[in-house]
Design an enzyme around this catalytic site. Sequence first.
Site, PDB file in Angstrom:
ATOM      1  N   TYR A   1      -2.692   0.075  10.038  1.00 52.66           N
ATOM      2  CA  TYR A   1      -2.797  -0.517   8.701  1.00 52.66           C
ATOM      3  C   TYR A   1      -1.468  -0.407   7.951  1.00 52.66           C
ATOM      4  CZ  TYR A   1      -3.996  -0.940   3.764  1.00 52.66           C
ATOM      5  OH  TYR A   1      -4.013  -1.306   2.441  1.00 52.66           O
TER       6      TYR A   1
ATOM      7  N   SER B   1       0.824  -1.203   0.000  1.00 54.16           N
ATOM      8  CA  SER B   1       0.000   0.000   0.000  1.00 54.16           C
ATOM      9  C   SER B   1       0.858   1.253   0.000  1.00 54.16           C
ATOM     10  CB  SER B   1      -0.902   0.003   1.239  1.00 54.16           C
ATOM     11  OG  SER B   1      -1.519   1.251   1.426  1.00 54.16           O
TER      12      SER B   1
END
Length: 324
Positions: free
Chosen positions: A154, A129
């Site tokens: 995250y 990501s």
Amino acid sequence: MKAIVTGAAGFIGFHVARRLASEGFDVIAIDNLNDYYPVALKEARLSALDGLSNVRFARGNIADPQGLSIAIGDDVDADIIVHLAAQAGVRYSVENPAAYVDANVHGQVTIFEQALKMPKRPPVVYASSSSVYGANTKVPFSENDPVDHPVSVYAATKRSAELLAHSYRHVHKIASTGLRFFTVYGPYGRPDMAPWLFTDAILQGKPIKVYNHGHMQRDFTFIDDIVSGVYGAVNRILAHPEGTAPVYNLGNNKPVALMRFIEIIENACGREAIKQFEPMPPADVKCTYADIDLASRDLGFSPATTLEQGIPLFVEWFRGYNGR
């Protein structure tokens, strides 16, 4: 060739599974159909795969080694694993960090252990990501930039997954490459992301939350461009397993201001948004911007869809799916 695609009922995983099937791969599509967002959307994606004779869906949890092995099949020897399953969502990681560690860290280990058990020891292309860049201020973000200060759980789990992949390359010689996705959107997109949230609110005449008072930029990347990048990574690692970079950025290379993004959605919806300005959440960042030179060179990655082209396609799909 046989491909295992995890997260195949997810947004990116569904599109990738469909692309691999269209290119002639036999696809084993794995997903646990969790309820982080409505399962009906995941089932709709799987329904779109039902007519493909070379796709087999199996329900399995990547954080459960035994269950995953059963779902895949003990006698299956894959040529490639495309690992896209994850617990997604930056803001939800503040509320439920354990879910992210379980899926994104433990799940990464399970996938690589699964590869180790297979005779071919298949290479792994996995989802990372843009969040790993944290609050970096140097733009565009390059794969060579330091990524030591994630600003969300995250992001921390995604960086952990990259480090785990590195260790499996070093110790067990499992070839892998991570793909740092930059704000992916398009048909069948996720309900927790801005394109869906804003479109839904605008069409219902409800207010939208505009964080950091609109002073944000995102490198929005259309799903078809992302899928082409993933397919390029699959081809590259199959042909040159030792010649792939550890990670690649997959972004549009054209960050768009949040207020311009809202304007494009307003135009596609034919309505003006009711804007509710809010401070920036602590897990968010002000800007994402991908340097894609490496992906362009190695993967032939060349995003072709502008936000002005892609958002109307999403809104058209959204209206059909939601009956609006």
